[in-house]
Design an enzyme around this catalytic site. Structure first.
Site, PDB file in Angstrom:
ATOM      1  N   HIS A 229       2.270   4.667  -3.092  1.00  0.00           N
ATOM      2  CA  HIS A 229       2.076   6.579  -3.315  1.00  0.00           C
ATOM      3  C   HIS A 229       3.365   6.374  -2.951  1.00  0.00           C
ATOM      4  O   HIS A 229       3.566   7.938  -4.130  1.00  0.00           O
ATOM      5  CB  HIS A 229       2.107   6.503  -1.106  1.00  0.00           C
TER       6      HIS A 229
ATOM      7  N   HIS B 218       0.793  -1.226   0.028  1.00  0.00           N
ATOM      8  CA  HIS B 218       0.667  -0.101   0.189  1.00  0.00           C
ATOM      9  C   HIS B 218       0.984   0.944   0.343  1.00  0.00           C
ATOM     10  O   HIS B 218       0.349   2.392  -0.690  1.00  0.00           O
ATOM     11  CB  HIS B 218      -0.859  -0.049   0.820  1.00  0.00           C
ATOM     12  N   GLU B 219       2.061   1.068   0.901  1.00  0.00           N
ATOM     13  CA  GLU B 219       2.264   2.642   0.780  1.00  0.00           C
ATOM     14  C   GLU B 219       3.740   2.971  -0.385  1.00  0.00           C
ATOM     15  O   GLU B 219       3.812   3.249  -0.696  1.00  0.00           O
ATOM     16  CB  GLU B 219       3.436   2.190   2.233  1.00  0.00           C
TER      17      GLU B 219
END
Length: 248
Positions: free
Chosen positions: A150, A146-147
């Site tokens: 980003h 998920h990170e």
């Protein structure tokens, strides 16, 4: 005059934690204690719902601080292994490196977090994993992935994740939840107890994106968060780069 360095002088000014014998099994307050018996009594108060929400938070935070070294050690072990063996993390790392980025164990840091969170990303700091809330290797894999989305978005699309552009943040949150694997059916069914068989993925992505925005200082309320997600939903949910399709 008493020696200020003597043990008697220190004990008179430093408050001591109560002994286990002075702590009753029942009560509606959290009491910090260094004894095993005292901690068992606090656990009993917690699991029997004697502690109100504020006191329960104190109990869990005390427990997390005591277990911090062990939690972070396990977190770092999982991190190092996933960087070598997880297909999604290895692939995302390659894509980030191709854009000039660098993600590794030097900037994926395990920490004990005071507020409920799995992790976070900062373009200067890197990726933070909340070791006291990430309780399994598979959950850590989803969180790192998920990170990493980003990080990819910042490098590839010049996405602004700061407090200047809520739509940019909404788009990146949609993509991160969509591509990381955190919204796959097994996670929703066994982890979050959502038992729908249709459209569960889209609803999970939307829900997580809204929740992430609500925690931002520039998002006044859930209405503003929902509005931002809705405005970018179609294009951002359909954008699976750097994957050809939803990977997990």
């Amino acid at each position: 005059m008493a020696d200020p360095n003597s043990s008697d002088s220190q004990s008179s000014t430093t408050p001591s934690k109560p002994s286990s014998s002075s702590i009753p099994w029942n009560g509606n307050t959290f009491i910090a204690t260094d004894t095993s018996a005292g901690r068992w009594k606090m656990l009993w108060r917690a699991i029997t719902n004697q502690l109100p929400p504020d006191e329960l938070k104190k109990y869990w935070w005390d427990r997390d601080q005591r277990n911090s070294e062990l939690d972070c050690r396990m977190c770092e072990k999982w991190r190092d292994d996933l960087l070598k063996t997880s297909p999604v993390i290895v692939y995302m790392n390659q894509q980030i490196a191709a854009l000039g980025g660098d993600v590794g164990k030097h900037n994926i840091r395990c920490r004990t977090c005071p507020q409920p969170s799995l992790g976070g990303f900062d373009s200067d700091f890197g990726i933070k994993i909340c070791a006291n809330y990430v309780d399994s290797k598979s959950k850590m894999e989803d969180t790192i992935a998920h990170e990493m989305v980003h990080a990819y978005d910042i490098l590839r699309f010049r996405t602004l994740l700061d407090q200047t552009n809520l739509k940019h943040a909404a788009c990146s949150e949609i993509r991160a939840s969509n591509l990381s694997g955190e919204c796959r059916w097994a996670n929703e069914f066994f982890g979050n107890k959502f038992m729908k068989f249709t459209n569960h993925h889209q609803e999970c992505v939307r829900r997580r994106a809204v929740q992430s925005l609500i925690g931002r200082p520039d998002c006044k309320d859930d209405v503003k968060a929902v509005k931002a997600v809705n405005e970018v939903w179609d294009s951002c949910f359909a954008d699976t780069r750097p994957f050809d399709e939803i990977y997990r």
